[in-house]
Design a protein around this motif. Structure first.
Motif, PDB file in Angstrom:
ATOM      1  N   GLU A  55       6.718   3.400   4.367  1.00 14.11           N
ATOM      2  CA  GLU A  55       6.128   4.625   3.853  1.00 14.11           C
ATOM      3  C   GLU A  55       7.229   5.555   3.370  1.00 14.11           C
ATOM      4  O   GLU A  55       8.340   5.541   3.891  1.00 14.11           O
ATOM      5  N   LEU A  76       0.873  -1.525   0.617  1.00 20.17           N
ATOM      6  CA  LEU A  76      -0.115  -2.465   1.142  1.00 20.17           C
ATOM      7  C   LEU A  76       0.366  -3.891   0.915  1.00 20.17           C
ATOM      8  O   LEU A  76       1.165  -4.157   0.002  1.00 20.17           O
ATOM      9  N   ARG A  80      -0.187  -3.099  -3.611  1.00 19.67           N
ATOM     10  CA  ARG A  80      -0.734  -1.808  -4.004  1.00 19.67           C
ATOM     11  C   ARG A  80      -0.216  -0.734  -3.033  1.00 19.67           C
ATOM     12  O   ARG A  80       0.611  -1.017  -2.186  1.00 19.67           O
ATOM     13  N   TYR A  81      -0.737   0.467  -3.172  1.00 21.17           N
ATOM     14  CA  TYR A  81      -0.247   1.613  -2.395  1.00 21.17           C
ATOM     15  C   TYR A  81      -1.413   2.374  -1.778  1.00 21.17           C
ATOM     16  O   TYR A  81      -2.538   2.297  -2.252  1.00 21.17           O
ATOM     17  N   TYR A  82      -1.105   3.124  -0.733  1.00 24.92           N
ATOM     18  CA  TYR A  82      -2.086   4.049  -0.172  1.00 24.92           C
ATOM     19  C   TYR A  82      -1.448   5.419  -0.048  1.00 24.92           C
ATOM     20  O   TYR A  82      -0.232   5.553   0.052  1.00 24.92           O
ATOM     21  N   GLU A  84      -1.915   8.851   2.265  1.00 23.87           N
ATOM     22  CA  GLU A  84      -2.514   9.387   3.486  1.00 23.87           C
ATOM     23  C   GLU A  84      -1.874  10.719   3.803  1.00 23.87           C
ATOM     24  O   GLU A  84      -0.857  11.090   3.244  1.00 23.87           O
ATOM     25  N   ARG A  92      -7.306   8.333   5.258  1.00 25.21           N
ATOM     26  CA  ARG A  92      -6.687   7.850   4.021  1.00 25.21           C
ATOM     27  C   ARG A  92      -7.299   8.595   2.846  1.00 25.21           C
ATOM     28  O   ARG A  92      -8.511   8.714   2.738  1.00 25.21           O
ATOM     29  N   ALA A  94      -6.638   7.801  -0.560  1.00 26.76           N
ATOM     30  CA  ALA A  94      -7.026   6.817  -1.574  1.00 26.76           C
ATOM     31  C   ALA A  94      -6.031   5.668  -1.584  1.00 26.76           C
ATOM     32  O   ALA A  94      -4.970   5.746  -0.970  1.00 26.76           O
ATOM     33  N   GLU A  95      -6.389   4.630  -2.301  1.00 28.19           N
ATOM     34  CA  GLU A  95      -5.479   3.528  -2.597  1.00 28.19           C
ATOM     35  C   GLU A  95      -5.248   3.525  -4.093  1.00 28.19           C
ATOM     36  O   GLU A  95      -6.090   4.001  -4.863  1.00 28.19           O
ATOM     37  N   ALA A 102      -0.064   6.591  -7.295  1.00 27.26           N
ATOM     38  CA  ALA A 102       0.102   7.125  -5.943  1.00 27.26           C
ATOM     39  C   ALA A 102       0.938   8.408  -5.968  1.00 27.26           C
ATOM     40  O   ALA A 102       0.591   9.397  -5.305  1.00 27.26           O
TER      41      ALA A 102
END
Length: 134
Positions: A55, A76, A80-82, A84, A92, A94-95, A102
């Motif tokens: 992160e 992820l 992909r990304y998240y 938070e 969370r 979004a992704e 992001a």
């Protein structure tokens, strides 16, 4: 940008893409991309970055205890990304399919008046903000 902020970014940029061997995590490539995209964004580049658990976090101060008022980006397993936060207990947001998307989500959620990281602790920053403009 303070020297402390620049030094933190340079350390993260220098080590983000380091390969440790054939067993490298599949998160390494997306993490490296995320760091590069975030650094390219002037609003994030002025904040104090720190990393952990794949992160990228941002603080409005340079002191040991960071501010927890800015969302963070994570990687992820599927590349992909998240997004938070700002706190670990927050749901969370979004992704995203790209690091750019992001990072855009983080910028949209920066605290009002967010500027260059304060050289000091979160407590000192809070006292400064309570006292108002000088």
């Amino acid at each position: 940008m303070t020297d402390l902020v620049e030094a933190a970014w340079r350390k993260i940029l220098a080590t983000a893409g380091e390969h440790t061997g054939p067993g490298d995590s599949p998160l390494l490539g997306p993490f490296t991309e995320m760091v590069r995209v975030a650094y390219a964004e002037p609003q994030l580049r002025q904040l104090h970055p720190w990393t952990g658990m794949w992160e990228l976090h941002f603080s409005r101060c340079t002191g040991i205890r960071p501010t927890w008022d800015i969302p963070y980006i994570g990687t992820l397993a599927d590349g992909r990304y998240y997004v938070e936060g700002p706190l670990r207990s927050s749901p969370r947001i979004a992704e995203a399919d790209s690091a750019e998307a992001a990072v855009a989500m983080i910028i949209e959620r920066l605290p009002p008046g967010c500027g260059a990281a304060f050289a000091g602790t979160a407590e000192e920053l809070a006292l400064r903000e309570e006292s108002g403009p000088e």
